[in-house]
Design an enzyme around this catalytic site. Structure first.
Site, PDB file in Angstrom:
ATOM      1  N   GLY A 109       0.987  -1.297  -0.040  1.00  0.00           N
ATOM      2  CA  GLY A 109       0.046  -0.122  -0.046  1.00  0.00           C
ATOM      3  C   GLY A 109       0.928   1.342  -0.120  1.00  0.00           C
ATOM      4  O   GLY A 109       2.034   1.143   0.273  1.00  0.00           O
ATOM      5  N   ASP A 243     -11.696  10.259   9.011  1.00  0.00           N
ATOM      6  CA  ASP A 243     -11.507   9.956   7.754  1.00  0.00           C
ATOM      7  C   ASP A 243     -12.067   8.585   7.087  1.00  0.00           C
ATOM      8  O   ASP A 243     -11.480   7.759   6.630  1.00  0.00           O
ATOM      9  CB  ASP A 243     -10.082   9.828   7.704  1.00  0.00           C
TER      10      ASP A 243
HETATM   11  N1  LIG Z   1      -2.734  -3.297   8.426  1.00  0.00           N
HETATM   12  C1  LIG Z   1      -2.765  -3.345   6.981  1.00  0.00           C
HETATM   13  N2  LIG Z   1      -3.185  -4.342   6.435  1.00  0.00           N
HETATM   14  C2  LIG Z   1      -3.294  -4.418   4.890  1.00  0.00           C
HETATM   15  N3  LIG Z   1      -2.755  -3.453   4.280  1.00  0.00           N
HETATM   16  C3  LIG Z   1      -2.737  -2.317   4.943  1.00  0.00           C
HETATM   17  C4  LIG Z   1      -2.540  -2.093   6.362  1.00  0.00           C
HETATM   18  N4  LIG Z   1      -2.322  -0.735   6.631  1.00  0.00           N
HETATM   19  C5  LIG Z   1      -2.512  -0.187   5.452  1.00  0.00           C
HETATM   20  N5  LIG Z   1      -2.427  -0.900   4.416  1.00  0.00           N
HETATM   21  C6  LIG Z   1      -2.583  -0.659   2.982  1.00  0.00           C
HETATM   22  O1  LIG Z   1      -1.887   0.683   2.582  1.00  0.00           O
HETATM   23  C7  LIG Z   1      -2.487   1.704   2.358  1.00  0.00           C
HETATM   24  C8  LIG Z   1      -2.007   2.987   2.936  1.00  0.00           C
HETATM   25  O2  LIG Z   1      -2.171   2.963   4.459  1.00  0.00           O
HETATM   26  P1  LIG Z   1      -2.618   4.165   5.122  1.00  0.00           P
HETATM   27  O3  LIG Z   1      -4.127   4.377   4.993  1.00  0.00           O
HETATM   28  O4  LIG Z   1      -2.470   3.855   6.783  1.00  0.00           O
HETATM   29  O5  LIG Z   1      -1.426   5.071   4.928  1.00  0.00           O
HETATM   30  P2  LIG Z   1      -1.441   6.883   4.918  1.00  0.00           P
HETATM   31  O6  LIG Z   1      -0.200   7.266   4.625  1.00  0.00           O
HETATM   32  O7  LIG Z   1      -2.489   7.061   6.011  1.00  0.00           O
HETATM   33  O8  LIG Z   1      -2.655   7.021   3.844  1.00  0.00           O
HETATM   34  P3  LIG Z   1      -3.395   8.311   3.237  1.00  0.00           P
HETATM   35  O9  LIG Z   1      -2.170   9.364   2.686  1.00  0.00           O
HETATM   36  O10 LIG Z   1      -4.207   7.973   2.122  1.00  0.00           O
HETATM   37  O11 LIG Z   1      -4.119   8.751   4.382  1.00  0.00           O
HETATM   38  C9  LIG Z   1      -4.008   1.289   2.878  1.00  0.00           C
HETATM   39  O12 LIG Z   1      -4.916   1.826   2.251  1.00  0.00           O
HETATM   40  C10 LIG Z   1      -3.955  -0.297   2.656  1.00  0.00           C
HETATM   41  O13 LIG Z   1      -4.077  -0.663   1.138  1.00  0.00           O
END
Ligand SMILES: Nc1ncnc2c1ncn2[C@@H]1O[C@H](COP(=O)(O)OP(=O)(O)OP(=O)(O)O)[C@@H](O)[C@H]1O
Length: 544
Positions: A109, A243
């Site tokens: 991700g 969110d």
């Molecule tokens: N625990 C997990 N298990 C599986 N996939 C995960 C997990 N945590 C995150 N991901 C994957 O990684 C992506 C990005 O994670 P996350 O949303 O926590 O990052 P972010 O930096 O906060 O993203 P954004 O900029 O969209 O807020 C998620 O949308 C998901 O696809």
């Protein structure tokens, strides 16, 4: 005990708030150490069982020399070509050098400043004990460089670190919830922050909506109920997620059982509509089993649970303030409404190519149950959506009201014959029920427990679908929607003259960012997307 300072009226977080946790975290920072290991006292039962005290004992920097009672995870069987099951790293990632306690296997991700990796605790490391509870983990790697390049003054730099620490503190606080992704570990190296969480190997609910175009009422109910339970847990702790969107809902996959008899809606094209599969009450439908809420980057503690006092506002506890603060959690109910609407019909409730028009529609709650897509959806489901997408947060369903909603509590209905057949098939043995699904590369994933040889599934989704124009539009709609809702909340505070002490500096910064995003009124979503850095695949899809 609440810490009160009524003389100065300074924003001091009351007992139960996050500030003490953040301060404790901050004190642990040693600027000159290459890798900083935060000592995180367990905050909840789940983290107590899953993150034993040994976690605090050793520095990640000591990994190489650690002689622990490491029980090596058993090798997987026949999974060498599987992204989600292989224990072999699928590349040498630059981030790996700074995270010796975990072996990064592959990237699963990406966020604005982060990459998320599937990982396992490294053999012989101080985290090896985690293998007992977690076969695999998700490691979110936040790049300090990317964080800092976003801002360009020292004050903001401090703020960004604070934001990461706050995300961690909130995640730990809410991690005990059944339907909340478990928090496991956190530390910092020279170039990165690492947040380690349980892995939900199905990926995002977003991908399933795109693949199936919409969910049956049974499956929608299955997903939304689990989301509601996660939200109830958070709200019971005085925390708002803020969110809620299909990208932040992750799931554990279950075996796909094709429908013996396909039922189409009149708006379906039978040639292209994917089979959702059999829904099994208590298990799930399609490939979606357990659903959990993730990403606490925008979450906020609204009030301390012991006092119900607005967090950050001391000496100002007029009833209307408390009431208003509690309404802040209502932002999540709106988010639940948007997710439910989208799952039921396949498109979001509010959409317009022009951001200013979209913003207006969201603020006024202007949406319809568009024909023919909504024609066959039950009145009960529509009623629930209406009560969630109520503009006045006071009239909007709160989490307890939603959990008592008749449609939500309709027993997972229909198709009992299919469910019985599915159960019979399940009893007949694992191998016979593994069905090939054309949009998935299906792999058998064997757990480390060889005795049971329990088999579950991991899926590789056709990623081109995720960047189709419809998928990109859906993402944008949720992004704008959530930003408008957060902004409305603050605007309401301001217009009612309520003290805004709860707006900490970093929140003001993110609010400004939201405002900026929403103030470019003449932009279309397309132009705005082009202004941001977006994956080439998105650009290509949009250009089609
Ligand atoms: N625990 C997990 N298990 C599986 N996939 C995960 C997990 N945590 C995150 N991901 C994957 O990684 C992506 C990005 O994670 P996350 O949303 O926590 O990052 P972010 O930096 O906060 O993203 P954004 O900029 O969209 O807020 C998620 O949308 C998901 O696809």
């Amino acid at each position: 005990m609440p810490h009160e300072d009524s003389e100065t009226m300074m924003p001091v977080c009351v007992d139960g708030g996050l500030t003490p946790v953040l301060n404790a975290l901050d004190e642990k920072l040693e600027p000159d150490t290459q890798i900083t290991n935060y000592e995180l006292a367990p905050l909840n039962d789940k983290s107590l069982t899953k993150v034993p005290q040994e976690l605090e004992a050793q520095s990640v920097a000591e990994e190489a020399s650690t002689d622990s009672a490491f029980e090596a995870p058993e090798e997987d069987v026949d999974d060498s070509d599987s992204d989600w099951s292989s224990s072999t790293p699928q590349g040498l990632f630059p981030e790996q050098v700074e995270v010796p306690a975990y072996t990064l296997l592959n990237q699963i991700g990406e966020g604005a400043f982060s990459k998320v990796f599937r990982a396992v605790p490294a053999a012989g490391s101080s985290r090896a004990f985690l293998c007992k509870n977690y076969r695999q983990l998700a490691v979110k790697v936040i790049s300090k460089k990317q964080l800092n390049s976003h801002k360009n003054n020292d004050k903001s730099k401090a703020t960004t670190k604070e934001q990461v620490l706050k995300e961690v503190a909130i995640h730990r606080t809410v991690s005990a919830g059944e339907n909340v992704v478990s928090f496991v570990d956190f530390f910092e190296s020279e170039h990165y922050f690492f947040i380690v969480q349980e892995l939900l190997s199905g990926g995002e609910i977003f991908g399933e909506i795109v693949r199936l175009t919409y969910f049956s009422e049974d499956l929608s109910r299955h997903v939304i109920r689990q989301l509601a339970l996660a939200v109830r847990h958070m709200h019971s702790l005085g925390v708002a997620h803020r969110d809620i969107k299909p990208e932040n809902l992750l799931f554990d996959p279950i075996e796909f059982i094709p429908s013996p008899r396909r039922v189409f809606r009149k708006s379906d094209d039978p040639k292209t509509k994917e089979d959702e599969g059999v829904f099994r009450p208590g298990v799930g439908g399609g490939v979606i089993g357990t659903v959990k809420l993730a990403d606490f980057g925008l979450s906020k503690q609204i009030y301390a649970t012991n006092t119900k006092t607005p967090c950050g506002t001391v000496g100002y506890t007029a009833p209307e303030v408390v009431k208003d603060e509690r309404y802040s959690t209502q932002v999540d109910m709106w988010g639940i409404g948007c997710v439910l609407y989208t799952m039921l019909c396949g498109f979001p409730p509010f959409y317009d190519e022009k951001i200013d028009v979209l913003t207006e529609k969201i603020s006024r709650g202007e949406y319809t149950f568009l024909r023919p897509w909504w024609d066959e959806i039950s009145d009960g489901a529509k009623y629930a959506v209406r009560r969630l997408l109520e503009v006045d947060p006071g009239k909007r369903y709160d989490i307890e009201e939603f959990l008592a909603d008749p449609w939500l509590n309709n027993c997972d209905s229909l198709r009992t014959q299919e469910a019985a057949a599915a159960a019979a098939q399940a009893d007949a043995g694992v191998d016979s029920k593994l069905k090939k699904h054309k949009n998935y590369s299906m792999e058998n994933v064997h757990t480390s427990n060889k005795k049971k040889k329990h088999v579950h599934r991991a899926f590789k989704r056709d990623s081109s679908l995720l960047y189709s124009p419809a998928a990109v539009a859906m993402r944008d709609a949720f992004e704008v929607n959530n930003a408008v809702q957060r902004k409305e909340q603050v605007t309401r505070h301001t217009s009612t003259g309520v003290k805004l002490a709860l707006l900490e500096e970093n929140e003001e910064a993110s609010l400004e960012n939201d405002m900026f995003q929403l103030s470019i009124n003449s932009s279309t979503i397309l132009n705005r997307r082009k202004k941001r850095e977006v994956p080439i695949a998105v650009e290509a899809a949009v250009g089609e």
